[in-house]
Every structure is written in C-alpha cells, then in structure tokens.
Motif scaffolding. Structure first.
Motif, PDB file in Angstrom:
ATOM      1  N   TYR A  74      16.309 -15.921  -1.112  1.00  0.00           N
ATOM      2  CA  TYR A  74      15.957 -14.870  -0.165  1.00  0.00           C
ATOM      3  C   TYR A  74      14.926 -15.405   0.835  1.00  0.00           C
ATOM      4  O   TYR A  74      14.029 -16.163   0.450  1.00  0.00           O
ATOM      5  CB  TYR A  74      15.389 -13.681  -0.946  1.00  0.00           C
ATOM      6  N   PRO A  75      15.112 -15.122   2.144  1.00  0.00           N
ATOM      7  CA  PRO A  75      15.933 -14.093   2.766  1.00  0.00           C
ATOM      8  C   PRO A  75      17.313 -14.534   3.221  1.00  0.00           C
ATOM      9  O   PRO A  75      17.963 -13.808   3.991  1.00  0.00           O
ATOM     10  CB  PRO A  75      15.077 -13.702   3.979  1.00  0.00           C
ATOM     11  N   LEU A  76      17.797 -15.711   2.811  1.00  0.00           N
ATOM     12  CA  LEU A  76      19.155 -16.111   3.187  1.00  0.00           C
ATOM     13  C   LEU A  76      20.160 -15.133   2.601  1.00  0.00           C
ATOM     14  O   LEU A  76      19.984 -14.629   1.482  1.00  0.00           O
ATOM     15  CB  LEU A  76      19.447 -17.524   2.693  1.00  0.00           C
ATOM     16  N   CYS A  77      21.237 -14.875   3.349  1.00  0.00           N
ATOM     17  CA  CYS A  77      22.220 -13.875   2.941  1.00  0.00           C
ATOM     18  C   CYS A  77      23.435 -14.537   2.296  1.00  0.00           C
ATOM     19  O   CYS A  77      24.026 -15.450   2.883  1.00  0.00           O
ATOM     20  CB  CYS A  77      22.687 -13.059   4.155  1.00  0.00           C
ATOM     21  N   PRO A  78      23.831 -14.096   1.103  1.00  0.00           N
ATOM     22  CA  PRO A  78      25.079 -14.593   0.509  1.00  0.00           C
ATOM     23  C   PRO A  78      26.274 -13.945   1.207  1.00  0.00           C
ATOM     24  O   PRO A  78      26.116 -12.940   1.911  1.00  0.00           O
ATOM     25  CB  PRO A  78      24.968 -14.120  -0.945  1.00  0.00           C
ATOM     26  N   PRO A  79      27.478 -14.494   1.041  1.00  0.00           N
ATOM     27  CA  PRO A  79      28.658 -13.838   1.606  1.00  0.00           C
ATOM     28  C   PRO A  79      28.923 -12.506   0.924  1.00  0.00           C
ATOM     29  O   PRO A  79      28.559 -12.309  -0.244  1.00  0.00           O
ATOM     30  CB  PRO A  79      29.777 -14.848   1.351  1.00  0.00           C
ATOM     31  N   LEU A  80      29.559 -11.610   1.647  1.00  0.00           N
ATOM     32  CA  LEU A  80      29.887 -10.303   1.079  1.00  0.00           C
ATOM     33  C   LEU A  80      30.960 -10.403   0.009  1.00  0.00           C
ATOM     34  O   LEU A  80      31.017  -9.580  -0.913  1.00  0.00           O
ATOM     35  CB  LEU A  80      30.359  -9.354   2.183  1.00  0.00           C
ATOM     36  N   THR A  81      31.850 -11.398   0.133  1.00  0.00           N
ATOM     37  CA  THR A  81      32.947 -11.564  -0.821  1.00  0.00           C
ATOM     38  C   THR A  81      33.055 -13.037  -1.212  1.00  0.00           C
ATOM     39  O   THR A  81      32.404 -13.897  -0.622  1.00  0.00           O
ATOM     40  CB  THR A  81      34.285 -11.102  -0.208  1.00  0.00           C
ATOM     41  N   GLY A  82      33.889 -13.329  -2.213  1.00  0.00           N
ATOM     42  CA  GLY A  82      34.133 -14.708  -2.605  1.00  0.00           C
ATOM     43  C   GLY A  82      33.301 -15.147  -3.794  1.00  0.00           C
ATOM     44  O   GLY A  82      32.487 -14.387  -4.343  1.00  0.00           O
TER      45      GLY A  82
ATOM     46  N   ILE B 138      21.796  -8.923   3.431  1.00  0.00           N
ATOM     47  CA  ILE B 138      23.129  -8.505   3.874  1.00  0.00           C
ATOM     48  C   ILE B 138      23.473  -9.171   5.198  1.00  0.00           C
ATOM     49  O   ILE B 138      22.797  -8.964   6.218  1.00  0.00           O
ATOM     50  CB  ILE B 138      23.195  -6.972   4.018  1.00  0.00           C
ATOM     51  N   GLY B 139      24.519  -9.982   5.193  1.00  0.00           N
ATOM     52  CA  GLY B 139      25.020 -10.634   6.400  1.00  0.00           C
ATOM     53  C   GLY B 139      26.520 -10.434   6.519  1.00  0.00           C
ATOM     54  O   GLY B 139      27.182  -9.996   5.575  1.00  0.00           O
ATOM     55  N   PHE B 140      27.079 -10.807   7.663  1.00  0.00           N
ATOM     56  CA  PHE B 140      28.473 -10.446   7.947  1.00  0.00           C
ATOM     57  C   PHE B 140      29.326 -11.624   8.414  1.00  0.00           C
ATOM     58  O   PHE B 140      30.323 -11.441   9.088  1.00  0.00           O
ATOM     59  CB  PHE B 140      28.513  -9.356   9.023  1.00  0.00           C
TER      60      PHE B 140
ATOM     61  N   TYR C 158      32.142  -1.134   4.819  1.00  0.00           N
ATOM     62  CA  TYR C 158      32.175  -0.479   3.510  1.00  0.00           C
ATOM     63  C   TYR C 158      31.283  -1.220   2.508  1.00  0.00           C
ATOM     64  O   TYR C 158      30.468  -0.618   1.793  1.00  0.00           O
ATOM     65  CB  TYR C 158      33.608  -0.412   2.985  1.00  0.00           C
ATOM     66  N   LEU C 159      31.419  -2.557   2.457  1.00  0.00           N
ATOM     67  CA  LEU C 159      30.643  -3.348   1.511  1.00  0.00           C
ATOM     68  C   LEU C 159      29.152  -3.291   1.819  1.00  0.00           C
ATOM     69  O   LEU C 159      28.323  -3.204   0.904  1.00  0.00           O
ATOM     70  CB  LEU C 159      31.120  -4.806   1.533  1.00  0.00           C
TER      71      LEU C 159
ATOM     72  N   LEU D  42      23.652  -1.614   0.443  1.00  0.00           N
ATOM     73  CA  LEU D  42      22.455  -0.854   0.774  1.00  0.00           C
ATOM     74  C   LEU D  42      22.090   0.117  -0.350  1.00  0.00           C
ATOM     75  O   LEU D  42      20.919   0.248  -0.717  1.00  0.00           O
ATOM     76  CB  LEU D  42      22.656  -0.094   2.084  1.00  0.00           C
ATOM     77  N   SER D  43      23.096   0.778  -0.896  1.00  0.00           N
ATOM     78  CA  SER D  43      22.828   1.737  -1.978  1.00  0.00           C
ATOM     79  C   SER D  43      22.367   1.026  -3.242  1.00  0.00           C
ATOM     80  O   SER D  43      21.497   1.515  -3.962  1.00  0.00           O
ATOM     81  CB  SER D  43      24.077   2.578  -2.252  1.00  0.00           C
ATOM     82  N   ARG D  44      22.924  -0.159  -3.515  1.00  0.00           N
ATOM     83  CA  ARG D  44      22.565  -0.891  -4.733  1.00  0.00           C
ATOM     84  C   ARG D  44      21.210  -1.587  -4.615  1.00  0.00           C
ATOM     85  O   ARG D  44      20.612  -1.943  -5.640  1.00  0.00           O
ATOM     86  CB  ARG D  44      23.641  -1.930  -5.055  1.00  0.00           C
ATOM     87  N   SER D  45      20.728  -1.803  -3.397  1.00  0.00           N
ATOM     88  CA  SER D  45      19.463  -2.517  -3.216  1.00  0.00           C
ATOM     89  C   SER D  45      18.249  -1.662  -3.546  1.00  0.00           C
ATOM     90  O   SER D  45      17.115  -2.159  -3.545  1.00  0.00           O
ATOM     91  CB  SER D  45      19.356  -3.019  -1.775  1.00  0.00           C
ATOM     92  N   GLY D  46      18.472  -0.396  -3.813  1.00  0.00           N
ATOM     93  CA  GLY D  46      17.381   0.490  -4.233  1.00  0.00           C
ATOM     94  C   GLY D  46      16.344   0.668  -3.148  1.00  0.00           C
ATOM     95  O   GLY D  46      16.660   1.034  -2.012  1.00  0.00           O
ATOM     96  N   THR D  47      15.083   0.379  -3.476  1.00  0.00           N
ATOM     97  CA  THR D  47      13.982   0.538  -2.519  1.00  0.00           C
ATOM     98  C   THR D  47      13.395  -0.808  -2.103  1.00  0.00           C
ATOM     99  O   THR D  47      12.327  -0.845  -1.494  1.00  0.00           O
ATOM    100  CB  THR D  47      12.870   1.401  -3.142  1.00  0.00           C
ATOM    101  N   LEU D  48      14.088  -1.909  -2.404  1.00  0.00           N
ATOM    102  CA  LEU D  48      13.549  -3.233  -2.105  1.00  0.00           C
ATOM    103  C   LEU D  48      13.554  -3.518  -0.601  1.00  0.00           C
ATOM    104  O   LEU D  48      14.389  -2.993   0.142  1.00  0.00           O
ATOM    105  CB  LEU D  48      14.383  -4.313  -2.810  1.00  0.00           C
ATOM    106  N   PRO D  49      12.641  -4.379  -0.132  1.00  0.00           N
ATOM    107  CA  PRO D  49      12.713  -4.853   1.257  1.00  0.00           C
ATOM    108  C   PRO D  49      14.039  -5.566   1.501  1.00  0.00           C
ATOM    109  O   PRO D  49      14.626  -6.151   0.580  1.00  0.00           O
ATOM    110  CB  PRO D  49      11.523  -5.817   1.358  1.00  0.00           C
TER     111      PRO D  49
END
Length: 360
Positions: free
Chosen positions: A72-80, A108-110, A122-123, A128-135
C-alpha cells in the motif's frame, strides 16, 4: 501427504473397476459392493483430513493475505491471480477471511485490460464496501474507466482518501469535498482550461501536477504546506508562479513545457529548505530558469545539460551555486552533449558528478 495421494490414486482405480462391473452384468454384485464400500471409506478418510494451513487463526491468515498484495498505496488489479478477489475463490473459509479483512480492499485502481468498464464500476463499489472505514488509495485514469460514471461513487468516501491519482480529460467539480486524510495527490488534467481546486487537506505533503499545454493557472492546491512537488509539462512561467508559493519544499522535480517561454525571465524563486532539485525539458528550447533559483540548502541537483546553458554550462552552474550559497554534494547531468565530463570534476572537485550521455 503421500498417504492422501495414495488414497486419491486408489479411488481413481476403483472408479475404473466399477465402470467395468457396470458394463458386464454377469460379474458378482458382491465384488461391486465391496469396491463401493472401500471407495466410501477412502472418501471419508480424505474428507476428515484437516490441512495444516486451515488450522491457522484467522488473524494470521489475514496477515498472509495482506502480504500477498502490492505494498500500500499501490493498487492490485481488480481481477486475476494477483487480485484479492482471487483469494476469495479458494475455499469457503478463505473467502470469509478475505471479505472480513478491510486491508485487502482499500487500494482501488482500474488499469485491468479486458475488463468492461461497467464491471470495473461494480467491483470498485464492492471493494469500497469491504474496505470498511480504512483510509483509501484511489487511482482513476480516464484511459481505463469512465470518470463521469465512477466519480459519483467515490466522492461520498473522500473523507477517507489518503492517496489520490486522477488522470482525466473531462471536467471535475470545481470544488472537491474536504479531504482530511489526504497525504499525496497526483493529477494530470486534459481539459482546457484545467480547473482543479483542492480544499482543506491538512495532511497533504506530496503533489504531482500536470496539465495539457503546460497551463496550470486553474490548479489551486495548498502549495505552502507541500514538502515534495513534481510539476509535469508545466510552462516555465507557471512553474515560477507555483514555486514562489511552495516555500517549504524539500524535494522538487520539474519537467518544463517551454514552447512559449524561450526568453523566460522571472523574479527569483527562493526555496530556503530545498534539498533535492530535478529539472528537465521535453523541448529543444531551454529558458534560463535555473538562474532564478535561490536554494541555500540544496545538496543534490539533477539537470539536463542544456538547461544549465546551451554554450557554457560550467559557468552557468558556478553562477547558480554562487548566487544560492549552497554546497552541492551530488550533481547528475542528463542529456550531456556539450562539456567534457572531466571538466566538471576539475571545476568542482568537492562535488560528486554522474552523467547520462545523449542517446543513452
């Protein structure tokens, strides 16, 4: 594990034998029943085995999951295979742990190729919902996703934005909501004129800014609180305007857009705390920007040789050091085509020099 492998091999052999019994009805049913009984016992023994990894506490497994991702803060892919969504497909227990671990979903990256924009949206909402209250670390590049569709989903979470990258061509809201956790922002604006106003962001210390055609008059950040600033494809005149406000910089990286600033003359830029300065240009024109800097604390300089001077770079560097009163420890000359490398070392024996030659 060798015993389990043997059990699986025996089950496969029994399956083959049972098929033979089913094909030839004259075989004794007792033999078939015995094989089926042995097969059921083997399945039961395999099912009762508990893999050691599944006995670990959930907290330990979630730590392993977090280390599976880019730092973090690098973003993993949404899928794969490199996505946290992949962890949720291994087994029911791992899915429960992954979904309940907010650290996995906060960057979160795209940039995933081959994933439809609608599915990315959608993902991202799911993350966003699963990240809870984290930065959050957010990377929105209009090359990969429709900004007009995605921003409304992210704006309600702006109080959690910690790292923000926006590379967009469509208009933004003139005034973005407050971002109390924001530490770093990277904006590349393609709209003309670029308009971007960042409100109160008390933790912001690092900014990377660029705009089409080098025009950044419409970009307003809390320049005075920054300690690190990168200006990409910014005109020399706009560069000076911004830097005179960014008085607390420690690190500065400038890529000048010089089409209209060949004869640039501006008032001095005084950066009393600046430790490291990098300067280059994507143009064949080279305004005399360096001579306007007064940087008494500077220790490291990286610069294209033609930005020192197209004729006498050593004299230009000498004048710069004398005016600033700085003690340069390291100088890296890029695109070196004018002066002999040894001439620099002879002129500044107490300074460490390195070079990148033109064409390399």
């Amino acid at each position: 594990m060798s015993i389990l492998e043997a059990d699986r091999a025996r089950i496969a052999a029994i399956d083959a034998q049972i098929l033979i019994f089913l094909e030839y009805s004259d075989r004794e049913l007792e033999s078939l029943s015995a094989l089926q009984g042995e097969q059921a016992a083997l399945h039961e023994r395999l099912a009762s085995y508990k893999y050691p990894v599944l006995t670990l506490p959930n907290e330990i497994v979630s730590k392993f999951f977090a280390n599976f991702l880019p730092i973090y803060p690098l973003c993993p892919p949404l899928t794969g295979t490199s996505s946290p969504t992949n962890l949720a497909h291994i087994c029911r227990l791992w899915r429960e742990i992954a979904v309940a671990t907010p650290e996995l979903w906060r960057a979160i990256g795209f940039s995933d190729e081959g994933v439809r924009s609608e599915h990315k949206i959608y993902l991202s909402n799911l993350w966003l919902s699963r990240s809870g209250t984290l930065p959050l670390s957010i990377d929105i590049d209009e090359h990969w996703v429709d900004t007009a569709k995605i921003l409304p989903d992210f704006l309600p979470h702006c109080a959690r934005w910690e790292y923000l990258q926006l590379h967009i061509f469509s208009p933004l809201p003139h005034f973005l909501p407050q971002m109390p956790l924001l530490r770093q922002i990277d904006v590349m604006l393609g709209m003309t004129p670029p308009i971007f106003t960042l409100p109160d962001a008390p933790l912001l210390r690092t900014a990377i800014v660029g705009a089409r055609r080098g025009v950044t008059e419409g970009v307003i950040l809390p320049w005075a609180q920054l300690t690190s600033l990168t200006l990409r494809s910014v005109s020399a005149s706009n560069c000076g305007r911004i830097l005179r406000q960014a008085t607390n910089l420690l690190h500065c990286n400038l890529r000048l857009f010089t089409r209209s600033d060949r004869q640039y003359t501006g008032s001095d830029v005084v950066l009393s705390h600046l430790d490291c300065l990098t300067m280059d240009t994507g143009s064949n024109r080279f305004p005399d920007v360096l001579s306007t800097f007064v940087v008494p604390a500077l220790r490291s300089l990286t610069i294209e040789e033609r930005l020192l001077s197209p004729v006498e770079p050593i004299r230009s560097l000498t004048a710069f050091i004398s005016k600033s009163g700085c003690t340069l420890q390291k100088v890296h000359i890029t695109e070196k085509i004018i002066e002999d490398a040894d001439a620099y070392r002879q002129a500044f024996p107490s300074t460490e020099f390195s070079f990148e030659f033109d064409g390399y």
